[in-house]
Design an enzyme around this catalytic site. Sequence first.
Site, mmCIF file in Angstrom:
data_model
loop_
_atom_site.group_PDB
_atom_site.id
_atom_site.type_symbol
_atom_site.label_atom_id
_atom_site.label_comp_id
_atom_site.label_asym_id
_atom_site.label_seq_id
_atom_site.Cartn_x
_atom_site.Cartn_y
_atom_site.Cartn_z
ATOM 1 C CD GLU A 147 -3.426 -0.877 4.934
ATOM 2 O OE1 GLU A 147 -2.190 -0.518 4.543
ATOM 3 O OE2 GLU A 147 -3.690 -1.466 5.944
ATOM 4 C CG ASP A 165 4.964 -2.343 6.580
ATOM 5 O OD1 ASP A 165 5.468 -3.210 7.085
ATOM 6 O OD2 ASP A 165 4.242 -1.539 6.889
ATOM 7 C CE1 TYR A 182 1.749 -3.474 3.931
ATOM 8 C CE2 TYR A 182 0.476 -1.453 2.742
ATOM 9 C CZ TYR A 182 0.806 -2.102 3.850
ATOM 10 O OH TYR A 182 0.133 -1.835 5.211
#
Length: 378
Positions: free
Chosen positions: A51, A152, A134
């Site tokens: 990520e 996102d 996020y």
Amino acid sequence: MTRKKTKPVASVDSTGRTRTIRRALLAWFAANARDLPWRRTRDPYAIWISEIMLQQTRIDTVIPYYHRFLGTFPTISTLASADLDKLLKVWEGLGYYTRARNLHKAARAVVELYAAQIPDTFEGLLSLPGVGRYTAAAVASIAFGVPRAVLDGNVIRVLSRLDCVKDDPAKPKNRDKLWDRAEDLLDPAHPGDFNQAMMELGATICLPRNPLCLACPVAVHCLARLAGLQDKLPIRKKVPKLPLQVVAVGLIWKGRKLLIDKRKPEGLLGGLWEFPGGKRLRGEKLPATIVREAKEELDIVITPGPQLCVVEHAYSHFRVRLHVFDCHFVSGRVRCRGCDDFRWVRPQDLDRYAFPAANRKIFPFIPGADSATKSERD
Ligand code: SF4
């Protein structure tokens, strides 16, 4: 013409519509998800690394870095105890180096505060350096099944089109509404898969231009499509041209060795090595810039020679044009005033150090240096 005010996003939805969208997306994802390395694991550490790497970086670019990174630092403890130079070298070419430095800090925090176990809550993840809303939601939902939504660029596009949102998503109040909407739409029973499905839809079907609506599993629910606005949403502000910085760079030779210096650990490209130089002052000749920078930053006297090459590179907020000159060391003892460290190195050894991509573009012009330039972002 008076612009019609966008209704609150919740009002365009109904429980039935939400349920149908969830079901359709999850079924589509189960059948169409790309086979990506981080989708073959439930290891929170590996998911977290993926990520962080995927922030502002394309999947194709990330995959080899992901494998190399986990091969070098297979556990959070190995990352926490790693030397930052080694970490930056593994990260070299992936760009946005603050991510790597924050990963290092976060790994140390996890070892010290959480007994080397990655926190399994949204709040715990959010407390780590470099982990924003996020990333905390992505790791919490995918690795631990915590029902928190991600937002996102891909998800913003899908939501804006699904609900025909005509507000600028860059504005904080509109962004907040989209976060609320993402949380509202999230399937609490399958948060990890649902988040990935939204992102996958945005990445492969609901494309920024010419979305593939005929292949879209939620096309019948898409209000932008029904209104014929799918190509116009989300609204985009015109991106201003990036300002250009003109920089003079010196390849300062002493015998067969070149001088390189290490940037201070914080800030843009912190901790990376580079060739000495700096921004040209107004009215200054480029060779004079290098002479001045060498004195100010390294306390040495040099003689500038001919220009070797000019290379350009674009960062996220500006472009640089590097005018590179062959130079010769004359006198002085190197003292790092504006840097963290320095080395005299043979050209063939340059590849042992982590350089920003703009500096790497100079390598092919240096006799004896590794000519394998990398073109990824900084
Ligand atoms: S129908 Fe088209 S615009 Fe709407 S979500 Fe699907 S791909 Fe995107």
